[in-house]
Write an enzyme that holds these catalytic residues in place. Sequence first.
Site, PDB file in Angstrom:
ATOM      1  N   HIS A   1       2.720  13.349 -48.175  1.00 26.45           N
ATOM      2  CA  HIS A   1       3.943  12.851 -48.390  1.00 26.45           C
ATOM      3  C   HIS A   1       4.492  13.159 -49.528  1.00 26.45           C
ATOM      4  CE1 HIS A   1       1.145   9.980 -49.985  1.00 26.45           C
ATOM      5  NE2 HIS A   1       1.899   9.632 -50.547  1.00 26.45           N
TER       6      HIS A   1
ATOM      7  N   HIS B 210       7.281  11.904 -52.563  1.00 20.76           N
ATOM      8  CA  HIS B 210       7.938  11.071 -53.186  1.00 20.76           C
ATOM      9  C   HIS B 210       9.307  11.485 -53.710  1.00 20.76           C
ATOM     10  CE1 HIS B 210       4.545   7.988 -53.732  1.00 20.76           C
ATOM     11  NE2 HIS B 210       3.836   9.124 -53.681  1.00 20.76           N
TER      12      HIS B 210
END
Length: 135
Positions: free
Chosen positions: A98, A100
């Site tokens: 992922h 951010h």
Amino acid sequence: MDCIFCQIAAGKIPSVKVYEDEEVLAFLDIRPISDGHTLVVPKRHFGTLDECDPDILANLVCRLQTIAKAVQQAAGSEGYNILCNNGRAAGQIVDHVHFHIIPRNPGDGVLKKWDHYEYPEGKAEKLAEKIRQKL
Ligand code: 5GP
Ligand code: ZN
């Protein structure tokens, strides 16, 4: 399926979504470090960046550019950081790759620890050579 982001991508756990297409999902971080802190993930499970399918990653990064701009504008921030933690040593807690997006403003104190130092003579060249050999 015990991966929390797979469950979010499958709609089995609620999230505050900001973008979704066939391959990519973006949603607000449940414990933000600045207003608008957003996570961008591939819907398919890959543990880390290096494990991610390159085509999916390429598509995700294109979306990341657009989403980051929207997050910045919506948060009214001057800038933003893109962060991708890989491995426990780097602070990765959720083992589903992922990115951010962290809206930033001058003097906000977010991510402030960044202790620079200088390489001793010759070390940078040795490290660079090692890296080149791995590519
Ligand atoms: P990491 O340290 O793995 O890079 O960051 C994982 C991030 O996921 C953390 O910032 C954390 O707040 C966020 N997070 C963990 N669980 C959930 C969840 O169930 N929902 C949402 N929206 N974010 C989560
Ligand atoms: Zn997953």
